[in-house]
Design a protein around this motif. Structure first.
Motif, PDB file in Angstrom:
ATOM      1  N   GLN A  43     -17.333 -12.332  -2.349  1.00  0.00           N
ATOM      2  CA  GLN A  43     -16.946 -12.651  -0.982  1.00  0.00           C
ATOM      3  C   GLN A  43     -16.129 -11.514  -0.368  1.00  0.00           C
ATOM      4  O   GLN A  43     -16.387 -11.103   0.758  1.00  0.00           O
ATOM      5  N   TYR A 101     -24.072 -16.868  -3.950  1.00  0.00           N
ATOM      6  CA  TYR A 101     -23.731 -17.634  -2.750  1.00  0.00           C
ATOM      7  C   TYR A 101     -22.292 -18.118  -2.846  1.00  0.00           C
ATOM      8  O   TYR A 101     -22.033 -19.223  -3.338  1.00  0.00           O
ATOM      9  N   HIS A 103     -20.676 -18.892  -0.379  1.00  0.00           N
ATOM     10  CA  HIS A 103     -20.920 -20.148   0.344  1.00  0.00           C
ATOM     11  C   HIS A 103     -22.309 -20.590  -0.111  1.00  0.00           C
ATOM     12  O   HIS A 103     -23.221 -19.776  -0.194  1.00  0.00           O
ATOM     13  N   TRP A 108     -23.828 -22.066   4.408  1.00  0.00           N
ATOM     14  CA  TRP A 108     -24.263 -21.028   5.346  1.00  0.00           C
ATOM     15  C   TRP A 108     -25.022 -21.672   6.509  1.00  0.00           C
ATOM     16  O   TRP A 108     -24.795 -21.346   7.678  1.00  0.00           O
ATOM     17  N   ASP A 141     -18.130 -15.673   9.789  1.00  0.00           N
ATOM     18  CA  ASP A 141     -18.221 -15.414   8.353  1.00  0.00           C
ATOM     19  C   ASP A 141     -19.601 -14.910   7.937  1.00  0.00           C
ATOM     20  O   ASP A 141     -19.749 -14.174   6.968  1.00  0.00           O
ATOM     21  N   PHE A 142     -20.634 -15.340   8.667  1.00  0.00           N
ATOM     22  CA  PHE A 142     -21.989 -14.971   8.245  1.00  0.00           C
ATOM     23  C   PHE A 142     -22.455 -13.634   8.842  1.00  0.00           C
ATOM     24  O   PHE A 142     -23.586 -13.220   8.635  1.00  0.00           O
ATOM     25  N   ILE A 145     -24.823 -11.032   7.053  1.00  0.00           N
ATOM     26  CA  ILE A 145     -25.482 -11.733   5.947  1.00  0.00           C
ATOM     27  C   ILE A 145     -26.816 -11.063   5.623  1.00  0.00           C
ATOM     28  O   ILE A 145     -27.545 -10.608   6.498  1.00  0.00           O
ATOM     29  N   LEU A 150     -30.205 -15.206   4.598  1.00  0.00           N
ATOM     30  CA  LEU A 150     -30.273 -15.824   5.912  1.00  0.00           C
ATOM     31  C   LEU A 150     -31.518 -16.699   6.017  1.00  0.00           C
ATOM     32  O   LEU A 150     -31.470 -17.842   6.479  1.00  0.00           O
ATOM     33  N   ALA A 153     -31.106 -19.840   4.137  1.00  0.00           N
ATOM     34  CA  ALA A 153     -30.210 -20.776   4.828  1.00  0.00           C
ATOM     35  C   ALA A 153     -30.933 -21.430   5.994  1.00  0.00           C
ATOM     36  O   ALA A 153     -30.809 -22.638   6.245  1.00  0.00           O
TER      37      ALA A 153
END
Lengths: 177, 253
Positions: A43, A101, A103, A108, A141-142, A145, A150, A153
């Motif tokens: 992260q 991940y 998240h 996500w 936050d994304f 990505i 992506l 998600a």
């Protein structure tokens, strides 16, 4: 890639942390600490993929100041544990390449959809590039990505009928509902 | 140190709870069963309960041990019931308070150390936690030893282990530490490096290989030592309870 300052936990400077422990209770504490550390490291460094064959290039798995490395087979088994909670997924059969991940894909998906609703973008089409790299998403936050993550998600959102992916050779986009 | 935070720490550490729950009911099952039923009520009426059973608690070490273990497993601190209970058992306020705090520090660090903590580390943490008043600063090693030894009335739950040269460790998870294991701890303490090896013990103590290996492997099985297989010469055995970064850290993992 420049390294972000991470506050290493005490275990990182403890040489046995890099040896899989034989005693079950101790091993369980060790694996638990590794799982948290891997997610935190990824992260902080915005790292989406780990290739186990190159793991020792990361300070995460190689503490040169104490000359200790985590064995690739142990890395694989810890990543497998992480995959059980939706925090990692193997990308190839020999399980060398892993998506991490910090998240989960569901998290996500939820963040992205919240952004879409906040910006009133339902019923509009966005390119995946805009969604990941656009000016408007900076601070989210994304932002930044990985495209593959992506897409995964967005597939979660697709299964919830919240979007539809539009993927072709020329364009990669998504329509939100 | 707020008592409430201590109770939270007791409840949080599943490992300790499981160990207490796993203790056998082989001895005095009836009394034990009786105690369990009463425990539901006694959370509030602890002093009444203790007065009623004070003779058993005073006379019978096994009853005392199970009493303490059960309290720990439900997150109740029997030592915080007030002066009456403790003066009955002959422990002064000062040591009673210190003993409670020792229990709290041990329970908070056991998950890292496997149940062992050096007395000087214990003292540093206690001084930090007790506050800035001068009366809190003057806790001597001797005070801690006396307070920790008072806890021995609860059986093998708490043991003060001398490791030579005036140094001590406090063991707070019941386990079998033989003379050989104590000797190992002494060596680790004196080596100033948190680890030893079979070769080290052979050199320093003159032990045979089998004896050294057996002692070290036992401590691994007790969760007190971790193994390091990446040293080029031989297998190393590290003790988190004597590893500074471990003791100093306050992180949860």
């Amino acid at each position: 890639m420049s390294e972000v300052e991470i506050e290493w936990p005490w275990q990182y400077s403890f040489p046995p942390f890099f040896t899989l422990q034989p005693h079950p209770e101790t091993r369980s504490k060790q694996v638990s600490a590794w799982k948290s550390l891997i997610l935190e490291y990824c992260q902080k460094n915005r790292l989406f993929i780990i290739d186990v064959r190159e793991a020792h290039q990361l300070p995460l798995f190689h503490n040169s100041s104490i000359n200790r490395k985590l064995d690739p087979s142990v890395i694989i088994s810890i990543l497998s544990e992480l995959s059980k909670t939706g925090n990692a997924a193997a990308l190839d059969k020999p399980r060398h390449r892993w998506e991490v991940y910090w998240h989960t894909l569901e998290e996500w998906a939820s963040m992205i959809y919240e952004y879409v609703c906040d910006s009133g973008m339902q019923n509009s089409v966005l390119t995946l590039f805009e969604l990941a790299q656009g000016d408007d998403v900076q601070g989210r936050d994304f932002a930044g990505i990985h495209t593959d993550v992506l897409i995964k998600a967005l597939r979660v959102l697709e299964s919830e009928r919240k979007c539809e992916l539009i993927l072709s050779d020329e364009d990669q986009g998504v329509k939100f509902f | 140190m707020r008592r409430r935070a201590g109770l939270g720490a007791i409840q949080k550490h599943k490992l300790e709870q499981e160990k207490y729950k796993d203790k056998g009911n082989e001895i005095q099952e009836n009394q034990f069963e009786q105690m369990t039923k009463q425990l539901e009520v006694f959370k509030v009426n602890l002093e009444e309960f203790a007065t009623k059973h004070k003779n058993e608690i005073r006379k019978n070490p096994e009853f005392r041990r199970q009493f303490q273990e059960m309290c720990a497993s439900i997150g109740v601190d029997p030592l915080s019931s007030g002066k009456g209970f403790w003066s009955v058992l002959g422990i002064g306020d000062f040591y009673y308070e210190l003993a409670v705090q020792i229990v709290e520090v041990c329970l908070a660090t056991n998950y890292k150390t496997g149940g062992l903590i050096g007395l000087s580390e214990l003292r540093s943490r206690l001084i930090k936690a007790r506050g800035k008043g001068k009366q809190h600063q003057e806790i001597t090693q001797d005070d801690l030893i006396r307070a920790a030894q008072k806890l021995k009335i609860f059986g093998s739950g708490f043991t003060v282990v001398p490791v030579g040269k005036g140094q001590y460790m406090v063991q707070s998870i019941p386990g079998e530490l033989s003379m050989d294991h104590t000797a190992v701890l002494q060596q680790v303490t004196h080596s100033n490096q948190a680890f030893v090896s079979v070769g080290y013990l052979r050199r320093e103590l003159g032990w045979e290989e089998g004896r050294a290996r057996k002692a070290l492997e036992h401590m691994v099985q007790q969760g007190l030592a971790w193994v390091d297989l990446q040293n080029l010469q031989e297998k190393l055995y590290y003790f988190p309870s004597l590893f500074n970064a471990c003791i100093d850290s306050s992180s949860d993992f």
